[in-house]
Design a protein around this motif. Structure first.
Motif, short mmCIF file in Angstrom:
data_model
loop_
_atom_site.label_atom_id
_atom_site.label_comp_id
_atom_site.label_asym_id
_atom_site.label_seq_id
_atom_site.Cartn_x
_atom_site.Cartn_y
_atom_site.Cartn_z
N THR A 120 34.60 18.71 78.92
CA THR A 120 34.65 19.94 79.71
C THR A 120 33.61 19.89 80.82
O THR A 120 33.90 20.23 81.97
CB THR A 120 34.43 21.18 78.81
N PHE A 121 32.41 19.44 80.46
CA PHE A 121 31.36 19.33 81.46
C PHE A 121 31.80 18.42 82.61
O PHE A 121 31.67 18.79 83.78
CB PHE A 121 30.06 18.79 80.84
N GLU A 122 32.30 17.26 82.29
CA GLU A 122 32.68 16.29 83.33
C GLU A 122 33.80 16.84 84.21
O GLU A 122 33.77 16.69 85.43
CB GLU A 122 33.08 14.97 82.69
N GLU A 123 34.78 17.49 83.60
CA GLU A 123 35.89 18.06 84.36
C GLU A 123 35.40 19.15 85.31
O GLU A 123 35.75 19.18 86.50
CB GLU A 123 36.94 18.64 83.41
N LEU A 124 34.55 20.05 84.79
CA LEU A 124 34.08 21.17 85.61
C LEU A 124 33.04 20.72 86.64
O LEU A 124 32.99 21.27 87.74
CB LEU A 124 33.54 22.29 84.73
N GLU A 125 32.25 19.73 86.29
CA GLU A 125 31.30 19.20 87.27
C GLU A 125 32.06 18.61 88.46
O GLU A 125 31.70 18.83 89.62
CB GLU A 125 30.41 18.14 86.63
N ASN A 126 33.14 17.90 88.17
CA ASN A 126 33.96 17.33 89.23
C ASN A 126 34.57 18.44 90.09
O ASN A 126 34.56 18.37 91.32
CB ASN A 126 35.06 16.44 88.65
N ARG A 127 35.08 19.48 89.45
CA ARG A 127 35.70 20.58 90.21
C ARG A 127 34.71 21.30 91.10
O ARG A 127 35.01 21.60 92.26
CB ARG A 127 36.35 21.59 89.25
N ILE A 128 33.51 21.58 90.57
CA ILE A 128 32.54 22.31 91.39
C ILE A 128 32.02 21.42 92.52
O ILE A 128 31.80 21.90 93.64
CB ILE A 128 31.38 22.91 90.54
N GLN A 129 31.89 20.14 92.27
CA GLN A 129 31.44 19.23 93.34
C GLN A 129 32.51 19.10 94.42
O GLN A 129 32.18 19.02 95.61
CB GLN A 129 31.05 17.87 92.77
N GLN A 130 33.77 19.10 94.03
CA GLN A 130 34.85 19.09 95.02
C GLN A 130 34.82 20.37 95.86
O GLN A 130 34.99 20.33 97.07
CB GLN A 130 36.21 18.91 94.34
N LEU A 131 34.61 21.49 95.20
CA LEU A 131 34.53 22.76 95.92
C LEU A 131 33.34 22.77 96.87
O LEU A 131 33.45 23.24 98.00
CB LEU A 131 34.45 23.94 94.95
N GLN A 132 32.22 22.24 96.44
CA GLN A 132 31.04 22.16 97.31
C GLN A 132 31.37 21.35 98.57
O GLN A 132 31.01 21.75 99.68
CB GLN A 132 29.86 21.53 96.56
#
Length: 118
Positions: free
Chosen positions: A94-106
């Motif tokens: 979950t961490f890896e998936e959400l970290e990727n999503r927030i970094q993409q949004l950034q």
């Protein structure tokens, strides 16, 4: 209004972070209700809120400031996501998936910010 926030991909993706956050924090321990849970929700909601508010401004210069605030909230949320992972409130996956999503949004917010007139 120069930009319709509802049609901006950055706003749509930011809203998905809000939904994810509300679902994720439901499983946090009760001790976090007024701490990490509350903070993550506020940050998540701040991201699309600043995009929407900024879109109402009369100049891109003013809109850029709100995008900077939105980006700041996205980085803050990412930090809190790290805390949730360190405290084992979420799985590594979950961490890896959400970290990727927030970094993409950034990256999306930064790119949009850079494309506005000064």
């Amino acid at each position: 209004m120069k930009h319709n926030f509802r049609k901006l991909k950055i706003w749509t993706e930011a809203m998905s972070i809000v939904t994810i956050t509300y679902k994720m924090v439901r499983d946090f321990p009760d001790i976090e209700r007024f701490n990490l849970t509350s903070q993550m929700i506020r940050c998540a909601v701040s991201i699309p809120s600043n995009i929407a508010e900024g879109s109402s401004k009369s100049t891109d210069k003013h809109f850029r400031k709100y995008l900077e605030n939105s980006l700041g909230s996205a980085f803050e949320w990412e930090t809190q996501l790290n805390v949730a992972a360190i405290e084992s409130y979420i799985t590594k996956e979950t961490f890896e998936e959400l970290e990727n999503r927030i970094q993409q949004l950034q990256k999306m917010i930064s790119g949009f910010h850079g494309g506005l007139d000064i």
